[in-house]
Design an enzyme around this catalytic site. Structure first.
Site, PDB file in Angstrom:
ATOM      1  N   ALA A 202       0.833  -1.208   0.000  1.00  0.00           N
ATOM      2  CA  ALA A 202       0.000   0.000   0.000  1.00  0.00           C
ATOM      3  C   ALA A 202       0.862   1.251   0.000  1.00  0.00           C
ATOM      4  CB  ALA A 202      -0.937  -0.012   1.216  1.00  0.00           C
TER       5      ALA A 202
ATOM      6  N   ILE B 102       5.082   2.703   0.777  1.00  0.00           N
ATOM      7  CA  ILE B 102       6.478   2.362   1.016  1.00  0.00           C
ATOM      8  C   ILE B 102       7.262   3.652   1.192  1.00  0.00           C
ATOM      9  CG2 ILE B 102       6.990   2.250  -1.458  1.00  0.00           C
ATOM     10  CD1 ILE B 102       9.069   0.078  -0.801  1.00  0.00           C
TER      11      ILE B 102
ATOM     12  N   GLN C 210      18.374   6.580   1.233  1.00  0.00           N
ATOM     13  CA  GLN C 210      17.909   6.300  -0.112  1.00  0.00           C
ATOM     14  C   GLN C 210      19.078   6.052  -1.063  1.00  0.00           C
ATOM     15  OE1 GLN C 210      15.227   9.460  -1.252  1.00  0.00           O
ATOM     16  NE2 GLN C 210      13.648   8.820   0.185  1.00  0.00           N
TER      17      GLN C 210
ATOM     18  N   GLY D   2      19.717   0.655  -2.027  1.00  0.00           N
ATOM     19  CA  GLY D   2      19.167  -0.665  -2.249  1.00  0.00           C
ATOM     20  C   GLY D   2      18.117  -1.095  -1.249  1.00  0.00           C
TER      21      GLY D   2
ATOM     22  N   GLY E 166      15.068   0.276  -0.581  1.00  0.00           N
ATOM     23  CA  GLY E 166      13.737   0.262  -1.183  1.00  0.00           C
ATOM     24  C   GLY E 166      13.532  -0.957  -2.062  1.00  0.00           C
TER      25      GLY E 166
ATOM     26  N   GLU F 175      -0.338  -0.978  -4.880  1.00  0.00           N
ATOM     27  CA  GLU F 175      -1.573  -0.210  -4.945  1.00  0.00           C
ATOM     28  C   GLU F 175      -1.336   1.094  -5.696  1.00  0.00           C
ATOM     29  OE1 GLU F 175      -4.219   2.042  -1.606  1.00  0.00           O
ATOM     30  OE2 GLU F 175      -3.852  -0.091  -1.261  1.00  0.00           O
TER      31      GLU F 175
ATOM     32  N   SER G 181       3.544   7.208  -6.794  1.00  0.00           N
ATOM     33  CA  SER G 181       4.235   8.491  -6.871  1.00  0.00           C
ATOM     34  C   SER G 181       5.320   8.407  -7.937  1.00  0.00           C
ATOM     35  CB  SER G 181       4.853   8.834  -5.516  1.00  0.00           C
ATOM     36  OG  SER G 181       5.857   7.894  -5.178  1.00  0.00           O
TER      37      SER G 181
END
Length: 551
Positions: A331, A333, A340, A343, A345, A366, A370
């Site tokens: 839904a 993250i 950031q 790796g 994410g 979902e 973005s």
């Protein structure tokens, strides 16, 4: 008939902002002390900022309009909110936040009619205005857009980090703040937003009004958040006192993945409700298009942490519905800005797909995504397909770069006895934190290197031809559909098609006539696959399947 509202709208003025010698179209959302808060047109709201007023000029070449009533969001000219999408969720206090913002003036009065009726009227200064009749729900959503158009905290103090926030987060008011808001100066009030009280949570605008006083009361408003339990405070003194008494050393819940210093914890929103609510409020500072912060009972949260000798510190998290009728595996993250592009994410995305695979489902995130989310998922889809096609179009498994024949039977070894392994991976020096003990270049369990569909095991054709020098060359080919590739990689067909199109592989079509059917087929060669892999910088997967702790 449900109550409706008549709202008059007017197109906002467009300005040009000169930044680093480049002109950018922008809209002014608010003014203060010769500064303006601008939203850059067609850019994400996380780039909104305060700039000197002299850096703005009207697009038509006029001077700054100091009398403009800024800071008011224009209402949508339809029953749905402009600049974003809404998705209904179960539960009376669950909301999905839309993206985009516009400035202008808005006036509302109670009227009659059905939502979505639009009538054109001539407004002030010769500008065309429109009159919109909308339902109570859509009217509240417009108030929500007004409130969330501007960040209510400039920075957040989280652990050892002082992080610049990206978006508005609806941190609720406390009793003393409610009293302060009631006695606040008119310049602290957002036009069109009713006075917020703790008990008046029946309307969306009231529910999302948390922190309005902090929004405008200071030029550099800071939120203080405990990095262990996510309790939030408005001053550093309270934060320091809490740090000495906080007993949390890691997230609640169960470990579902552990490799080196990295751990993923599964937290039930119905069991650890306060923790998940505070986590969602914190995540909203960096998530714009959608979030859930009060009704967490139907959600599971997965928190990625990095361990030190005493504590597990959060790097990021994602949430998913316990039961999704659309088979969504994610839904929201969020990876903390300081971590950031490392790796983390991708590790969470890979783990969310592993959850779907173990549940026997084909998952997808979902919507809406973005801009950063779409970029991350496109990288995952492309990398997954490229790694799979590499395996399909290989005559040998990647762990066997050489085939030696001794006598009659082939012997699969990496190098002849006594000779150095030409492709042996070099192990990195162990570190005390981060990807500690993780041999990324050699020790990761191959992901999707075993076929999920028997079609690719039974219908591959290996053709070996003898060369003039006595050697032989083996070519691999297979005929399949896009649905076959999607099924083997556990991706939705539309996601696989989007990824192939974005990396240019869907353009490799030729016309054929083999006697059975006539039309166009997609031809993918190993050379094309390696070209895309180099362009997209496809790497090994971040997740090690052997480290998953799920049954």
């Amino acid at each position: 008939m449900p109550p409706t509202h008549v709202v008059q709208t007017k197109e906002p003025k467009l300005y040009t902002v000169i930044k680093n010698g480049v002109e950018h179209p922008a809209q002014i959302l608010q003014r203060r002390n010769r500064e303006v808060y601008v939203h850059y047109v067609d850019k994400d709201k996380r780039l909104d900022e305060w700039i000197p007023e002299e850096h703005c000029r009207l697009v038509d070449g006029g001077e700054n309009d100091n009398n403009e009533d800024s800071g008011e969001a224009v209402a949508s000219t339809s029953s749905a909110p402009a600049g974003g999408q809404r998705k209904r969720k179960r539960g009376p206090s669950a909301f999905v936040l839309g993206s985009g913002s516009r400035s202008g003036s808005v006036s509302a009065s109670v009227g009659r009619g059905s939502g979505g009726d639009v009538n054109g009227v001539e407004g002030d200064e010769g500008q065309q205005t429109e009159e919109v009749v909308m339902t109570e729900e859509d009217f509240d959503i417009q108030h929500h857009k007004q409130i969330t158009a501007q960040r209510n905290f400039d920075t957040v103090h989280f652990g050892d980090w002082q992080i610049k926030t990206w978006y508005f987060s609806p941190y609720p008011l406390i009793e003393t703040e409610v009293d302060d808001i009631g006695q606040a100066d008119a310049r602290f009030k957002i036009p069109g937003v009713h006075r917020t009280t703790v008990r008046s949570h029946g309307r969306t605008s009231d529910l999302l009004a948390g922190g309005l006083g902090r929004t405008h009361a200071g030029d550099r408003s800071t939120l203080w958040v405990c990095e262990m339990c996510f309790k939030y405070m408005t001053d550093g003194m309270s934060w320091e006192i809490h740090q000495k008494s906080c007993q949390w050393k890691h997230p609640p819940g169960n470990k579902v993945y552990q490799r080196g210093a990295h751990t993923i914890w599964e937290v039930d929103g119905a069991v650890d409700k306060l923790y998940c609510q505070n986590l969602s409020l914190f995540g909203k500072l960096f998530i714009d298009v959608k979030t859930l912060f009060f009704d967490c009972d139907n959600f599971l949260f997965y928190i990625l942490t990095d361990a030190t000798s005493q504590e597990d510190h959060m790097l990021g998290f994602f949430s998913k519905e316990k039961v999704s009728y659309d088979d969504y595996n994610l839904a929201c993250i969020m990876t903390l800005p300081p971590y950031q592009k490392k790796g983390y994410g991708m590790l969470m995305i890979e783990f969310s797909y592993e959850l779907s695979r173990r549940a026997g489902k084909v998952g997808t995130p979902e919507r809406p995504l973005s801009d950063l989310g779409l970029r991350s998922y496109l990288a995952y889809w492309v990398s997954t397909i490229i790694r799979f096609l590499r395996r399909v179009l290989s005559a040998l498994p990647p762990e066997y770069p050489k085939v030696l024949t001794k006598g009659i039977y082939p012997d699969l070894t990496k190098s002849p006895p006594g000779e150095p392994d030409e492709v042996a991976p070099k192990r990195r020096k162990r570190q005390t934190k981060g990807w500690d003990g993780e041999p990324v270049d050699g020790g990761v369990t191959p992901y999707l290197l075993t076929f999920n569909d028997p079609k690719f095991s039974t219908e591959r054709v290996l053709e070996t031809q003898l060369n003039d020098d006595g050697s032989a060359t083996t070519h691999v080919s297979i005929r399949c559909t896009l649905a076959d590739i999607a099924k083997a990689t556990n991706l939705r067909v539309e996601d696989a098609a989007f990824a192939l199109n974005e990396c240019g592989l869907l353009m490799q079509k030729i016309a054929i006539d083999d006697g059975n059917d006539e039309g166009q087929v997609l031809v993918l060669t190993r050379q094309l696959i390696e070209k895309v892999a180099a362009e997209r910088k496809v790497k090994r997967p971040c997740m090690d399947l052997s480290r998953v702790l799920l049954e």
